[in-house]
Write a protein that holds these residues in place. Structure first.
Motif, PDB file in Angstrom:
ATOM      1  N   GLU A 260       0.794  -1.324  -0.295  1.00 14.66           N
ATOM      2  CA  GLU A 260       0.145  -0.234   0.743  1.00 14.66           C
ATOM      3  C   GLU A 260       0.766   1.105   0.444  1.00 14.66           C
ATOM      4  OE1 GLU A 260      -4.078   1.102   0.154  1.00 14.66           O
ATOM      5  OE2 GLU A 260      -2.915  -0.559  -1.009  1.00 14.66           O
ATOM      6  N   ALA A 261       2.127   1.020   0.955  1.00 13.91           N
ATOM      7  CA  ALA A 261       2.561   2.413   1.023  1.00 13.91           C
ATOM      8  C   ALA A 261       3.278   2.482  -0.667  1.00 13.91           C
ATOM      9  CB  ALA A 261       3.728   2.465   1.733  1.00 13.91           C
ATOM     10  N   PHE A 262       3.981   1.848  -1.467  1.00 19.27           N
ATOM     11  CA  PHE A 262       4.556   1.788  -2.480  1.00 19.27           C
ATOM     12  C   PHE A 262       3.657   2.417  -3.426  1.00 19.27           C
ATOM     13  CE2 PHE A 262       5.690  -0.012  -6.757  1.00 19.27           C
ATOM     14  CZ  PHE A 262       6.776   0.344  -7.003  1.00 19.27           C
ATOM     15  N   ARG A 263       1.743   1.548  -3.052  1.00 17.80           N
ATOM     16  CA  ARG A 263       1.145   2.282  -4.137  1.00 17.80           C
ATOM     17  C   ARG A 263       0.650   3.451  -4.221  1.00 17.80           C
ATOM     18  NH1 ARG A 263      -4.578   3.052  -3.622  1.00 17.80           N
ATOM     19  NH2 ARG A 263      -4.129   2.545  -1.484  1.00 17.80           N
ATOM     20  N   VAL A 264       0.581   3.716  -2.759  1.00 20.98           N
ATOM     21  CA  VAL A 264       0.278   5.527  -2.485  1.00 20.98           C
ATOM     22  C   VAL A 264       1.167   6.550  -3.244  1.00 20.98           C
ATOM     23  CG1 VAL A 264      -1.360   4.954  -1.029  1.00 20.98           C
ATOM     24  CG2 VAL A 264       0.307   5.179  -0.076  1.00 20.98           C
ATOM     25  N   LEU A 265       2.184   5.780  -2.723  1.00 23.09           N
ATOM     26  CA  LEU A 265       3.426   6.835  -3.521  1.00 23.09           C
ATOM     27  C   LEU A 265       3.555   7.483  -5.066  1.00 23.09           C
ATOM     28  CD1 LEU A 265       6.492   5.748  -1.460  1.00 23.09           C
ATOM     29  CD2 LEU A 265       5.656   7.847  -1.482  1.00 23.09           C
ATOM     30  N   ARG A 266       3.939   8.141  -5.670  1.00 25.11           N
ATOM     31  CA  ARG A 266       5.036   8.831  -6.346  1.00 25.11           C
ATOM     32  C   ARG A 266       5.181   7.817  -6.938  1.00 25.11           C
ATOM     33  NH1 ARG A 266       3.012  14.134  -4.978  1.00 25.11           N
ATOM     34  NH2 ARG A 266       0.565  14.036  -5.236  1.00 25.11           N
ATOM     35  N   PRO A 267       5.989   8.102  -8.384  1.00 20.20           N
ATOM     36  CA  PRO A 267       7.266   7.358  -8.468  1.00 20.20           C
ATOM     37  C   PRO A 267       8.637   8.246  -8.470  1.00 20.20           C
ATOM     38  CG  PRO A 267       5.809   7.604 -10.959  1.00 20.20           C
ATOM     39  CD  PRO A 267       4.648   8.589  -9.797  1.00 20.20           C
ATOM     40  N   GLY A 268       9.170   8.165  -7.845  1.00 20.02           N
ATOM     41  CA  GLY A 268      10.278   9.440  -7.358  1.00 20.02           C
ATOM     42  C   GLY A 268      10.005   9.513  -5.655  1.00 20.02           C
ATOM     43  N   GLY A 269       8.836   8.869  -4.934  1.00 22.99           N
ATOM     44  CA  GLY A 269       8.656   8.853  -3.301  1.00 22.99           C
ATOM     45  C   GLY A 269       9.143   8.648  -3.025  1.00 22.99           C
ATOM     46  N   ARG A 270       9.926   8.826  -1.795  1.00 20.56           N
ATOM     47  CA  ARG A 270      10.195   7.543  -0.456  1.00 20.56           C
ATOM     48  C   ARG A 270       9.594   7.264   0.923  1.00 20.56           C
ATOM     49  NH1 ARG A 270      11.530  12.748  -1.153  1.00 20.56           N
ATOM     50  NH2 ARG A 270      10.972  14.119   1.287  1.00 20.56           N
ATOM     51  N   PHE A 271      10.020   6.268   1.418  1.00 23.34           N
ATOM     52  CA  PHE A 271       9.419   5.678   2.275  1.00 23.34           C
ATOM     53  C   PHE A 271      10.461   6.005   3.800  1.00 23.34           C
ATOM     54  CE2 PHE A 271       9.107   1.491   4.595  1.00 23.34           C
ATOM     55  CZ  PHE A 271       7.682   1.582   4.907  1.00 23.34           C
ATOM     56  N   GLY A 272      10.122   6.516   4.827  1.00 19.95           N
ATOM     57  CA  GLY A 272      11.115   6.425   6.006  1.00 19.95           C
ATOM     58  C   GLY A 272      10.169   6.257   7.035  1.00 19.95           C
ATOM     59  N   VAL A 273      10.141   5.532   7.805  1.00 22.26           N
ATOM     60  CA  VAL A 273      10.160   5.044   9.187  1.00 22.26           C
ATOM     61  C   VAL A 273      10.894   4.941  10.427  1.00 22.26           C
ATOM     62  CG1 VAL A 273       7.843   4.096   7.542  1.00 22.26           C
ATOM     63  CG2 VAL A 273       9.335   2.524   8.050  1.00 22.26           C
ATOM     64  N   SER A 274      10.113   4.728  11.291  1.00 21.03           N
ATOM     65  CA  SER A 274      10.921   3.934  12.522  1.00 21.03           C
ATOM     66  C   SER A 274       9.997   2.944  12.953  1.00 21.03           C
ATOM     67  CB  SER A 274      10.638   5.368  14.133  1.00 21.03           C
ATOM     68  OG  SER A 274      11.184   6.603  13.552  1.00 21.03           O
ATOM     69  N   ASP A 275      10.423   1.784  13.130  1.00 20.27           N
ATOM     70  CA  ASP A 275       9.718   1.125  13.802  1.00 20.27           C
ATOM     71  C   ASP A 275      11.077  -0.487  14.741  1.00 20.27           C
ATOM     72  OD1 ASP A 275       7.771  -0.731  13.119  1.00 20.27           O
ATOM     73  OD2 ASP A 275       7.654  -1.810  11.352  1.00 20.27           O
ATOM     74  N   VAL A 276      10.430  -1.753  14.831  1.00 18.04           N
ATOM     75  CA  VAL A 276      10.567  -2.480  16.072  1.00 18.04           C
ATOM     76  C   VAL A 276      11.053  -3.487  14.905  1.00 18.04           C
ATOM     77  CG1 VAL A 276      10.607  -3.513  18.016  1.00 18.04           C
ATOM     78  CG2 VAL A 276      10.065  -1.325  17.593  1.00 18.04           C
ATOM     79  N   VAL A 277      12.745  -4.240  14.924  1.00 15.45           N
ATOM     80  CA  VAL A 277      12.681  -4.978  14.126  1.00 15.45           C
ATOM     81  C   VAL A 277      13.700  -6.366  15.097  1.00 15.45           C
ATOM     82  CG1 VAL A 277      13.031  -3.705  11.753  1.00 15.45           C
ATOM     83  CG2 VAL A 277      15.213  -3.968  13.514  1.00 15.45           C
ATOM     84  N   VAL A 278      13.630  -7.744  14.185  1.00 15.61           N
ATOM     85  CA  VAL A 278      14.811  -8.558  15.277  1.00 15.61           C
ATOM     86  C   VAL A 278      15.975  -8.660  14.236  1.00 15.61           C
ATOM     87  CG1 VAL A 278      14.555 -10.952  15.670  1.00 15.61           C
ATOM     88  CG2 VAL A 278      13.142  -9.799  15.837  1.00 15.61           C
ATOM     89  N   ASP A 279      17.180  -8.784  14.977  1.00 13.22           N
ATOM     90  CA  ASP A 279      18.321  -8.643  13.780  1.00 13.22           C
ATOM     91  C   ASP A 279      18.947  -9.864  14.626  1.00 13.22           C
ATOM     92  OD1 ASP A 279      20.950  -7.471  13.195  1.00 13.22           O
ATOM     93  OD2 ASP A 279      21.352  -7.291  14.681  1.00 13.22           O
ATOM     94  N   GLY A 280      19.177 -10.769  13.986  1.00  9.07           N
ATOM     95  CA  GLY A 280      20.198 -12.260  14.251  1.00  9.07           C
ATOM     96  C   GLY A 280      18.597 -12.716  14.395  1.00  9.07           C
ATOM     97  N   ALA A 281      18.999 -14.195  14.598  1.00  2.16           N
ATOM     98  CA  ALA A 281      18.509 -15.200  14.981  1.00  2.16           C
ATOM     99  C   ALA A 281      18.141 -14.901  16.753  1.00  2.16           C
ATOM    100  CB  ALA A 281      19.105 -16.146  14.784  1.00  2.16           C
ATOM    101  N   LEU A 282      17.060 -15.337  16.708  1.00  2.00           N
ATOM    102  CA  LEU A 282      16.529 -15.372  18.020  1.00  2.00           C
ATOM    103  C   LEU A 282      15.802 -15.914  18.427  1.00  2.00           C
ATOM    104  CD1 LEU A 282      16.751 -13.319  20.501  1.00  2.00           C
ATOM    105  CD2 LEU A 282      14.442 -12.633  19.682  1.00  2.00           C
ATOM    106  N   ASP A 283      15.876 -16.739  19.747  1.00  2.00           N
ATOM    107  CA  ASP A 283      15.064 -18.016  20.640  1.00  2.00           C
ATOM    108  C   ASP A 283      13.825 -17.005  20.481  1.00  2.00           C
ATOM    109  OD1 ASP A 283      13.177 -18.988  23.067  1.00  2.00           O
ATOM    110  OD2 ASP A 283      14.314 -20.655  22.319  1.00  2.00           O
ATOM    111  N   PRO A 284      12.476 -17.803  19.218  1.00  2.00           N
ATOM    112  CA  PRO A 284      10.663 -17.814  19.344  1.00  2.00           C
ATOM    113  C   PRO A 284      10.722 -17.383  21.047  1.00  2.00           C
ATOM    114  CG  PRO A 284      11.484 -19.626  18.324  1.00  2.00           C
ATOM    115  CD  PRO A 284      12.829 -19.621  19.675  1.00  2.00           C
ATOM    116  N   GLU A 285      10.582 -17.856  21.958  1.00  2.00           N
ATOM    117  CA  GLU A 285      10.201 -17.349  23.407  1.00  2.00           C
ATOM    118  C   GLU A 285      10.765 -16.606  23.701  1.00  2.00           C
ATOM    119  OE1 GLU A 285       7.712 -19.217  24.755  1.00  2.00           O
ATOM    120  OE2 GLU A 285       7.265 -20.177  23.155  1.00  2.00           O
ATOM    121  N   ARG A 286      12.266 -16.629  23.721  1.00  2.00           N
ATOM    122  CA  ARG A 286      12.769 -14.844  24.421  1.00  2.00           C
ATOM    123  C   ARG A 286      12.223 -13.853  23.337  1.00  2.00           C
ATOM    124  NH1 ARG A 286      18.703 -15.457  24.387  1.00  2.00           N
ATOM    125  NH2 ARG A 286      19.280 -13.590  24.792  1.00  2.00           N
TER     126      ARG A 286
END
Length: 409
Positions: free
Chosen positions: A160-186
């Protein structure tokens, strides 16, 4: 937590903020130590206290969005409106900022905050971030602050973000991610601690989904560490630039007939390939990588006017980052910059994918193709003389290649 439960949860937080309480989306210790809320902002002096009090983000996307006067901005999951109001100041009275949120209580709070701030260039929309209530190609920048991780269908959000952006438009967000392998429970415990109700994306998966949506120039910069591999991050990407009335997007199965027709028209010139007949769609698909396929399409009619795709040169691991590409433009649309835009988008996507060499063979008589590739950083590696017989003539092939500026240097 189910979708309705997430909305109810944030609606309750909106009501609490409206009642004058400072709200937190997780334990107070995690909220403060992780830099959530208004901690990442430096320009809050002119904002209503209610907007600051209701801030639940994990960064400051406005600071990295490179907003300019007159632009149109969309904030996915706008909450109490803090990022909308900050963006409105940056784009000025000639710009427009939309905020979309699924919580009616959050929208009511945001509208009151906008009125208190005297913001006339903002509009808050009721809707989900998986189905944005805005037309195609209607905004210049998409921002979001710690909301995409709440979605149960993150691929739909990025599409949806891609759809509503004009060509050349930018996506810039803050978010929470997982870095590397991690035990599912942790991982689940860490997500619960900081309020990521629908789960976080690993960095590699985030990159993959952005690429699948059509974005290029992907950058993910890790920021705050919340423990157990869970990190805040700034995520940036670009929708490929295209000429007026055009859009460059990933190739779809529904494009098959048009892609193959353009392919055949190129083969009919006698200057595109040793091939004389375009393959079936099944053959085309089997011979090419599932990613790194793009079309240029007319935004009015949807007609495909050009395409670019890549094939692996070998199954050996040592050649994993080496691809051979093909690019074709509709014969009635050549000399309009379409090939250049397609090739530039393809190169950017290849860089994102870790490709270190793009190569191809071009007939020396195809001067336009050679000039295009050389203009975008390809070099002539050599000429294979009389390498094949084509329509009764033995022909040379000029071997061209482009080395990555990021990988294998």
């Amino acid at each position: 937590m189910a979708y309705d439960e997430i909305i109810d949860h944030y609606s309750a937080l909106a009501r609490a903020a409206d009642a004058g309480r400072t709200v937190a989306d997780c334990g107070q210790d995690a909220f403060e130590q992780g830099g959530f809320g208004a901690a990442g902002y430096e320009e809050l002096g002119m904002l209503p206290e209610g907007a600051v009090r209701a801030s639940l983000g994990c960064g400051n996307p406005v600071a990295v969005a490179e907003l300019r006067a007159g632009q149109t901005v969309l904030d996915l999951g706008s909450g109490g409106g803090i990022d909308v109001l900050l963006s409105a100041r940056r784009v000025g009275p000639q710009g427009t900022v939309y905020g979309v949120d699924a919580s009616a209580d959050m929208l009511a709070l945001a509208r009151r905050n906008a009125e208190q701030a005297g913001a006339r260039n903002v509009e808050f929309l009721h809707g989900s971030i998986e189905h944005v209530p805005l037309p195609d190609r209607s905004v210049d920048v998409v921002i979001s602050n710690c909301v995409i991780n709440l979605s149960g269908d993150k691929a739909a959000v990025l599409a949806e973000a891609f759809r509503v952006l004009r060509p050349g438009g930018r996506f810039g967000v803050s978010d929470v991610v997982v870095d590397g392998a991690l035990d599912p429970e942790r991982r689940r415990a860490a997500e619960q601690r900081i309020g990521c109700a629908a789960g976080t994306l690993p960095v590699a998966e985030y990159r993959k989904l952005l690429a699948a949506a059509g974005f290029t120039d992907v950058r993910i910069v890790l920021t705050a560490d919340h423990g157990d591999g869970v990190r805040s991050a700034i995520v940036q990407a670009v929708k490929p630039t295209a000429g007026k009335g055009l859009e460059i997007r990933p190739m779809r199965a529904s494009d098959a007939d048009q892609v193959l027709a353009i392919y055949q028209a190129g083969l009919d010139t006698g200057q595109a390939s040793f091939e004389t007949v375009a393959p079936s769609w099944e053959g085309f698909t089997a011979a090419r990588l599932p990613h790194l396929r793009y079309v240029a399409a007319d935004t009015g009619s949807g007609q495909v006017v050009g395409w670019v795709a890549a094939s692996a040169v070998s199954s050996r691991p040592v050649y994993a980052g080496v691809v051979e590409h093909s690019i074709y433009v509709h014969p009635g649309c050549q000399a309009h910059g379409i090939g250049r835009a397609l090739l530039a988008a393809f190169i950017a996507a290849a860089e994102d994918a870790g490709v270190w060499t793009i190569q191809s063979g071009v007939f020396p008589e195809n001067a336009a193709s050679l000039a295009l590739h050389q203009a975008l950083g390809f070099r002539v590696a050599g000429t294979r003389e009389r390498i094949g017989c084509h329509r009764g003539l033995w022909r040379d092939v000029v071997m061209i290649e482009r080395r990555s500026t990021l990988t294998g240097i």
